[in-house]
Design a protein around this motif. Structure first.
Motif, PDB file in Angstrom:
ATOM      1  N   UNK A 125     -34.983 -20.951 -13.366  1.00  0.00           N
ATOM      2  CA  UNK A 125     -34.684 -19.701 -12.676  1.00  0.00           C
ATOM      3  C   UNK A 125     -34.306 -20.054 -11.249  1.00  0.00           C
ATOM      4  N   UNK A 126     -33.217 -19.470 -10.773  1.00  0.00           N
ATOM      5  CA  UNK A 126     -32.857 -19.621  -9.372  1.00  0.00           C
ATOM      6  C   UNK A 126     -33.414 -18.406  -8.655  1.00  0.00           C
ATOM      7  N   UNK A 127     -34.396 -18.629  -7.765  1.00  0.00           N
ATOM      8  CA  UNK A 127     -34.969 -17.513  -7.019  1.00  0.00           C
ATOM      9  C   UNK A 127     -34.553 -17.643  -5.556  1.00  0.00           C
ATOM     10  N   UNK A 128     -34.469 -16.506  -4.896  1.00  0.00           N
ATOM     11  CA  UNK A 128     -34.026 -16.498  -3.508  1.00  0.00           C
ATOM     12  C   UNK A 128     -35.056 -15.810  -2.628  1.00  0.00           C
ATOM     13  N   UNK A 129     -35.206 -16.336  -1.451  1.00  0.00           N
ATOM     14  CA  UNK A 129     -35.990 -15.702  -0.406  1.00  0.00           C
ATOM     15  C   UNK A 129     -35.013 -14.785   0.307  1.00  0.00           C
ATOM     16  N   UNK A 130     -35.239 -13.471   0.241  1.00  0.00           N
ATOM     17  CA  UNK A 130     -34.230 -12.537   0.732  1.00  0.00           C
ATOM     18  C   UNK A 130     -34.850 -11.400   1.531  1.00  0.00           C
ATOM     19  N   UNK A 131     -34.002 -10.778   2.350  1.00  0.00           N
ATOM     20  CA  UNK A 131     -34.396  -9.581   3.109  1.00  0.00           C
ATOM     21  C   UNK A 131     -33.575  -8.416   2.587  1.00  0.00           C
ATOM     22  N   UNK A 132     -34.201  -7.280   2.412  1.00  0.00           N
ATOM     23  CA  UNK A 132     -33.489  -6.097   1.919  1.00  0.00           C
ATOM     24  C   UNK A 132     -32.442  -5.621   2.913  1.00  0.00           C
ATOM     25  N   UNK A 133     -31.302  -5.192   2.408  1.00  0.00           N
ATOM     26  CA  UNK A 133     -30.244  -4.667   3.263  1.00  0.00           C
ATOM     27  C   UNK A 133     -30.351  -3.158   3.365  1.00  0.00           C
ATOM     28  N   UNK A 134     -30.003  -2.654   4.528  1.00  0.00           N
ATOM     29  CA  UNK A 134     -29.932  -1.208   4.722  1.00  0.00           C
ATOM     30  C   UNK A 134     -28.564  -0.727   4.255  1.00  0.00           C
ATOM     31  N   UNK A 135     -28.388   0.594   4.147  1.00  0.00           N
ATOM     32  CA  UNK A 135     -27.132   1.164   3.644  1.00  0.00           C
ATOM     33  C   UNK A 135     -25.933   0.757   4.499  1.00  0.00           C
ATOM     34  N   UNK A 136     -26.107   0.746   5.836  1.00  0.00           N
ATOM     35  CA  UNK A 136     -24.974   0.387   6.695  1.00  0.00           C
ATOM     36  C   UNK A 136     -24.605  -1.089   6.546  1.00  0.00           C
ATOM     37  N   UNK A 137     -25.591  -1.948   6.267  1.00  0.00           N
ATOM     38  CA  UNK A 137     -25.298  -3.367   6.023  1.00  0.00           C
ATOM     39  C   UNK A 137     -24.494  -3.531   4.741  1.00  0.00           C
ATOM     40  N   UNK A 138     -24.816  -2.716   3.732  1.00  0.00           N
ATOM     41  CA  UNK A 138     -24.099  -2.782   2.458  1.00  0.00           C
ATOM     42  C   UNK A 138     -22.645  -2.366   2.650  1.00  0.00           C
ATOM     43  N   UNK A 139     -22.436  -1.316   3.462  1.00  0.00           N
ATOM     44  CA  UNK A 139     -21.068  -0.865   3.734  1.00  0.00           C
ATOM     45  C   UNK A 139     -20.286  -1.965   4.452  1.00  0.00           C
ATOM     46  N   UNK A 140     -20.971  -2.638   5.371  1.00  0.00           N
ATOM     47  CA  UNK A 140     -20.349  -3.751   6.102  1.00  0.00           C
ATOM     48  C   UNK A 140     -19.946  -4.868   5.139  1.00  0.00           C
ATOM     49  N   UNK A 141     -20.811  -5.161   4.165  1.00  0.00           N
ATOM     50  CA  UNK A 141     -20.522  -6.207   3.178  1.00  0.00           C
ATOM     51  C   UNK A 141     -19.311  -5.822   2.329  1.00  0.00           C
ATOM     52  N   UNK A 142     -19.204  -4.547   1.980  1.00  0.00           N
ATOM     53  CA  UNK A 142     -18.054  -4.071   1.185  1.00  0.00           C
ATOM     54  C   UNK A 142     -16.768  -4.231   1.992  1.00  0.00           C
ATOM     55  N   UNK A 143     -16.809  -3.824   3.288  1.00  0.00           N
ATOM     56  CA  UNK A 143     -15.629  -3.953   4.144  1.00  0.00           C
ATOM     57  C   UNK A 143     -15.183  -5.411   4.244  1.00  0.00           C
ATOM     58  N   UNK A 144     -16.166  -6.310   4.422  1.00  0.00           N
ATOM     59  CA  UNK A 144     -15.849  -7.733   4.567  1.00  0.00           C
ATOM     60  C   UNK A 144     -15.232  -8.288   3.279  1.00  0.00           C
ATOM     61  N   UNK A 145     -15.778  -7.905   2.136  1.00  0.00           N
ATOM     62  CA  UNK A 145     -15.259  -8.359   0.842  1.00  0.00           C
ATOM     63  C   UNK A 145     -13.823  -7.866   0.641  1.00  0.00           C
ATOM     64  N   UNK A 146     -13.594  -6.587   0.972  1.00  0.00           N
ATOM     65  CA  UNK A 146     -12.248  -6.015   0.835  1.00  0.00           C
ATOM     66  C   UNK A 146     -11.258  -6.729   1.749  1.00  0.00           C
ATOM     67  N   UNK A 147     -11.692  -7.044   2.975  1.00  0.00           N
ATOM     68  CA  UNK A 147     -10.819  -7.729   3.916  1.00  0.00           C
ATOM     69  C   UNK A 147     -10.456  -9.117   3.409  1.00  0.00           C
ATOM     70  N   UNK A 148     -11.447  -9.843   2.851  1.00  0.00           N
ATOM     71  CA  UNK A 148     -11.175 -11.181   2.313  1.00  0.00           C
ATOM     72  C   UNK A 148     -10.184 -11.107   1.165  1.00  0.00           C
ATOM     73  N   UNK A 149     -10.336 -10.088   0.323  1.00  0.00           N
ATOM     74  CA  UNK A 149      -9.419  -9.891  -0.795  1.00  0.00           C
ATOM     75  C   UNK A 149      -8.003  -9.649  -0.274  1.00  0.00           C
ATOM     76  N   UNK A 150      -7.894  -8.772   0.719  1.00  0.00           N
ATOM     77  CA  UNK A 150      -6.588  -8.414   1.300  1.00  0.00           C
ATOM     78  C   UNK A 150      -5.960  -9.627   1.990  1.00  0.00           C
ATOM     79  N   UNK A 151      -6.761 -10.386   2.722  1.00  0.00           N
ATOM     80  CA  UNK A 151      -6.254 -11.573   3.425  1.00  0.00           C
ATOM     81  C   UNK A 151      -5.737 -12.597   2.420  1.00  0.00           C
TER      82      UNK A 151
END
Length: 159
Positions: A125-151
């Motif tokens: 099992x690959x387990x990760x030590x992680x911190x929960x993201x807030x809603x605005x962080x998730x939106x930021x991650x979506x924007x970044x992913x979309x930008x990488x796709x577009x680039x």
């Protein structure tokens, strides 16, 4: 201490928690063995199993995978396993202490990312030590992913 490889050697991925990378900011990953019964291993080899809503917890110097689902083996007999039982994760004591400290002090979460078989045929099992993201962080991650796709699209079209 022996240096760990950047990525773990994964031969056959059985279950993946793709939602975890979106819901959590991953700090560090660990590879852990799982204590399984025979019918659980057979079920996993058939590609059945889910870690979608599971998590890991440290109790009494041990790490347990909770709420993971490995369905009963179809050809199993009366000694078949319980599908949602807690499963012990096998880690070095130093790693367990590090995980325990991070969860207790820094409010981090242990999230399983994937279950796979390595080249030696061992279930891991690959387990990760992680911190929960807030809603605005998730939106930021979506924007970044979309930008990488577009680039990538622009670079491909231009050059």
């Amino acid at each position: 201490m022996r240096p760990k490889p950047a990525t773990f050697d994964k031969k056959k991925i059985v279950a993946e928690n793709r939602r975890a990378r979106f819901d959590y900011a991953i700090e560090q990953t660990f590879e852990a063995g799982i204590a399984l019964t025979g019918t659980e291993v057979k079920s996993l080899r058939f590609g059945e199993g889910s870690i979608a809503e599971s998590y890991a917890e440290v109790t009494h110097e041990e790490v347990w995978l909770v709420n993971s689902n490995i369905p009963e083996f179809s050809h199993g007999n009366r000694f078949n396993h319980e599908p949602k039982r807690p499963r012990k994760l096998l880690l070095h004591e130093r790693e367990i202490n590090k995980l325990h400290g991070a969860v207790a002090r820094e409010g981090m979460t242990l999230v399983p990312l994937m279950v796979y078989f390595n080249t030696r045929g061992r279930a891991k099992v690959e387990i990760a030590l992680a911190k929960g993201r807030k809603a605005h962080d998730k939106r930021e991650a979506i924007k970044e992913r979309e930008w990488k796709k577009e680039a990538g699209r622009l670079l491909r079209d231009r050059g």
